[in-house]
Design an enzyme around this catalytic site. Structure first.
Site, PDB file in Angstrom:
ATOM      1  N   GLU A 284      79.532 -12.235  -8.642  1.00  0.00           N
ATOM      2  CA  GLU A 284      79.103 -13.537  -7.634  1.00  0.00           C
ATOM      3  C   GLU A 284      78.939 -14.799  -8.673  1.00  0.00           C
ATOM      4  OE1 GLU A 284      78.951 -13.400  -4.697  1.00  0.00           O
ATOM      5  OE2 GLU A 284      78.530 -11.399  -4.100  1.00  0.00           O
ATOM      6  N   ARG A 288      81.861 -17.788  -7.586  1.00  0.00           N
ATOM      7  CA  ARG A 288      80.987 -19.036  -7.318  1.00  0.00           C
ATOM      8  C   ARG A 288      81.071 -20.206  -8.297  1.00  0.00           C
ATOM      9  NH1 ARG A 288      77.051 -17.303  -2.534  1.00  0.00           N
ATOM     10  NH2 ARG A 288      77.665 -15.191  -2.269  1.00  0.00           N
ATOM     11  N   ASP A 417      86.918  -4.283  -1.280  1.00  0.00           N
ATOM     12  CA  ASP A 417      87.779  -5.212  -0.714  1.00  0.00           C
ATOM     13  C   ASP A 417      88.535  -6.151  -1.723  1.00  0.00           C
ATOM     14  OD1 ASP A 417      85.594  -6.491  -1.419  1.00  0.00           O
ATOM     15  OD2 ASP A 417      85.317  -7.773   0.216  1.00  0.00           O
ATOM     16  N   GLU A 553      86.208 -14.901   6.233  1.00  0.00           N
ATOM     17  CA  GLU A 553      87.484 -14.115   6.226  1.00  0.00           C
ATOM     18  C   GLU A 553      88.279 -14.284   7.446  1.00  0.00           C
ATOM     19  OE1 GLU A 553      84.716 -12.676   3.091  1.00  0.00           O
ATOM     20  OE2 GLU A 553      84.452 -13.116   5.657  1.00  0.00           O
ATOM     21  N   THR A 642      88.659 -15.442  -4.461  1.00  0.00           N
ATOM     22  CA  THR A 642      88.052 -14.767  -3.542  1.00  0.00           C
ATOM     23  C   THR A 642      87.112 -15.644  -2.812  1.00  0.00           C
ATOM     24  OG1 THR A 642      87.255 -12.731  -2.513  1.00  0.00           O
ATOM     25  CG2 THR A 642      86.440 -13.413  -4.572  1.00  0.00           C
TER      26      THR A 642
END
Length: 656
Positions: A284, A288, A417, A553, A642
């Site tokens: 994460e 980010r 994913d 998404e 992502t």
């Protein structure tokens, strides 16, 4: 004759001197003594100890003063030349201009939106009067705060990553930096965008208005903190590193919000410090923070962001110190201690295989190969592991053995994913030269077709389910809606045309996941109906899955499909979703809130949390979706991580 008289008896006298405020206690401590006499009465050992302590305290004071003075000079005495420093890489986007300065843009005031339903979140029917709405907003806020506090108490023990990983606190850092001797910093291959950016159209201005509303709430109630709690007008901390601010830097640049960008840049310069005893999740924080800083550097050309990115990247490196080279999930950026979660020695596959874009780019920019080598070693090891099923991978991997665990469970949702997404995007990032990545991606797409792809009833919607020990489940996370965009991107870069056909079919399904809900917003998880029944829709939702977290998404894939096909229906679908966000998640005082029930338009039950990715991804993709300029962050020049942070393709087709 009389004898002489006896001598008088001897008398002793005691003289007592009384003085006000003093009493005599039988000791001699009240007597006046000079300091020198007291000092001489101390033993040699006592005198040496006192002298040592005084010397030590003086040295500490001098060191502290020097440190504080240096920080003060660094923060306030930076020269004008230093403020204007630019990297070797030139800015690839022009400096942002204020939206109100752009021709055709409405002045900065609350704008009306073409919304479906009332303009603000409420729990009453839309036809109520304004006074009733104000009362409803107050009641809604009070109820939401109470619900949020109860939920926080219930979930306080465990933090769950938004992509599905369970995060437990732990320790991890190696401080900077040993730069590679070899290559100089390369220049970005991404071409310049036109100097004069096109004026935002009506729909893009609506996105700018939504961003400003969200940013106003963050700035007022959560400035410098990780996430805004818009209903209670407060904030929450995850890492304590200003997640929302960093995630939104490149969005502000792209939207032309110069004032907001400069204010955020000032905070990064003066307030963002990584030397703190705090655990961060490797995945994460990479997508980010590291991704956000690298993207801000590329778009603005400001060297500050690259320096911060390198510092942070160094502090993440201890996570890779495992027996298998598969990184731990958590690292303490102040102490350098890294560990898996307390309850397991496993990491999730998506976490360890979705950090490569960022680490590879950091090595390319700094010339320090250690970042790229550590990340690519993970990719090589996962490539050769047993336990796959036609390219599909399990959800967990052990950091000690380096092997997959919880075998036989395959999904494109949480915990797996972005593994598939980064196979393709690394191949694109590197100039389409790494055939191993392409082979793994193509094999995985065929595995999806063979094992996970089904059609629902009665609408024949194509969807991607899950497989557990040979048993198929018609469950699909909203997270899987990244797949249409990824498939379309692959087709754009020369992969089989039937990938685009599948992308279109899955895009229709993701749109229906939103459209078939009463609020027009998709739930977190849906189940599809596999058997014809007159009274049932294709999309079914369980009570525990009805929440919406403002996820990106669906609009992410809408952006790719519109950009690569030109079909305006994808813009129309995105416009519907933006109106639904404004109708059911917009908080009057500032910000947007995730909601607990997408099936109840009268009481969507706000959860009092605005995830950082709403500004970093959702609104950014909506703005790009509504653009008719394919050169704005061209997909031949950039690849999005992502978290929607654009990074340059190293050797785009036709590049130098």
């Amino acid at each position: 004759m009389y004898p002489p008289p006896p001598p008088a008896p001897r008398r002793d006298f005691v003289s007592v001197t009384l003085s006000a405020g003093r009493t005599y206690d039988g000791s001699k401590s009240w007597r006046r003594r000079s300091c020198w006499r007291k000092w001489k009465q101390l033993s040699r050992l006592q005198r040496n100890v006192i002298l040592f302590l005084l010397t030590f305290l003086m040295l500490c004071g001098l060191l502290c003063y020097a440190s504080v003075a240096d920080q003060w000079r660094a923060g306030n005495g930076r020269s004008a030349e230093e403020r204007k420093r630019r990297p070797v890489d030139p800015p690839v986007l022009p400096a942002p201009r204020k939206a109100e300065d752009l021709p055709g843009v409405l002045p900065q005031k609350p704008q009306r939106h073409f919304r479906r339903g009332p303009p603000n979140l409420q729990i009453r029917a839309p036809s109520k009067g304004s006074e009733d709405r104000r009362q409803d907003d107050t009641k809604w806020r009070d109820e939401a705060v109470g619900d949020a506090r109860r939920e926080e108490r219930h979930t306080r023990r465990t933090v769950v990553s938004w992509r599905g990983a369970v995060i437990e606190p732990q320790p991890g850092t190696e401080l900077p930096t040993r730069k590679a001797e070899a290559p100089p910093r390369p220049s970005s291959q991404a071409p310049r965008i036109q100097n004069q950016a096109a004026s935002p159209n009506e729909r893009q201005r609506a996105v700018i208005d939504a961003f400003r509303h969200a940013w106003a709430g963050y700035r007022k109630f959560a400035w410098g903190h990780d996430e805004l709690k818009p209903v209670s007008r407060s904030f929450s901390e995850w890492f304590g590193l200003g997640l929302t601010l960093i995630d939104a830097l490149d969005t502000m640049w792209i939207l032309g919000l110069k004032k907001e960008f400069e204010e955020a840049r000032k905070w990064v310069s003066k307030k963002l410090r990584f030397q703190k005893d705090v655990d961060v999740n490797l995945f994460e924080s990479t997508i980010r923070i590291l991704g956000g800083l690298l993207s801000a550097y590329h778009l603005s050309g400001d060297d500050l962001f690259l320096k911060k990115a390198e510092d942070f990247g160094n502090r993440l490196m201890p996570a890779f110190r495992t027996p298998s080279k598969i990184p731990y999930s958590d690292v303490n950026i102040g102490t350098g201690a890294a560990h898996p979660p307390r309850w397991t020695s496993d990491s999730t596959v998506a976490e360890v295989t979705s950090i490569q874009l960022e680490f590879r780019e950091l090595s390319r920019l700094t010339g320090n190969k250690k970042f790229q080598e550590a990340a690519e070693e993970v990719t090589r090891r996962v490539h050769s592991l047993p336990g796959k099923k036609d390219g599909l991978v399990p959800m967990f991997i052990n950091t000690h053995s380096g092997l997959f665990t919880h075998m036989g469970v395959f999904t494109l949702g949480a915990r797996a994913d972005s593994y598939y997404e980064y196979l393709l995007k690394q191949w694109v990032q590197g100039g389409k030269k790494e055939t191993q990545l392409l082979e793994d991606y193509l094999e995985a797409i065929e595995g999806i077709r063979r094992h996970l792809l089904r059609r629902s009833e009665p609408g024949k919607l194509a969807f991607v389910g899950e497989l557990a020990h040979g048993r198929f489940s018609a469950k699909m996370d909203h997270l899987v809606c990244f797949l249409p965009g990824t498939l379309a991107l692959g087709a754009h870069h020369g992969l089989p045309a039937d990938h685009m056909e599948l992308a279109r079919a899955l895009m229709d399904t993701c749109y229906q996941m939103n459209r078939q809900m009463e609020t027009g917003l998709s739930p977190e998880i849906v189940h599809f109906n596999l058997y014809p029944q007159n009274d049932r829709k294709d999309v079914q939702v369980k009570p525990a899955d009805r929440h919406n977290l403002l996820r990106p998404e669906t609009v992410e894939s809408l952006f790719y499909l519109h950009r690569l096909t030109g079909d305006p229906k994808y813009q129309d679908w995105g416009w519907e979703i933006l109106q639904s966000f404004n109708t059911y998640t917009r908080v009057p005082s500032g910000g947007y809130s995730s909601i607990s029930n997408v099936q109840d338009p009268l009481n969507p039950q706000p959860r009092d949390k605005m995830e950082s990715f709403f500004l970093g991804e959702t609104l950014k993709y909506l703005y790009l979706l509504f653009s008719d300029d394919p050169s704005l962050l061209s997909l031949d020049a950039y690849v999005f991580n992502t978290e929607a942070h654009p990074l340059p393709i190293w050797a785009p087709p036709g590049g130098a």
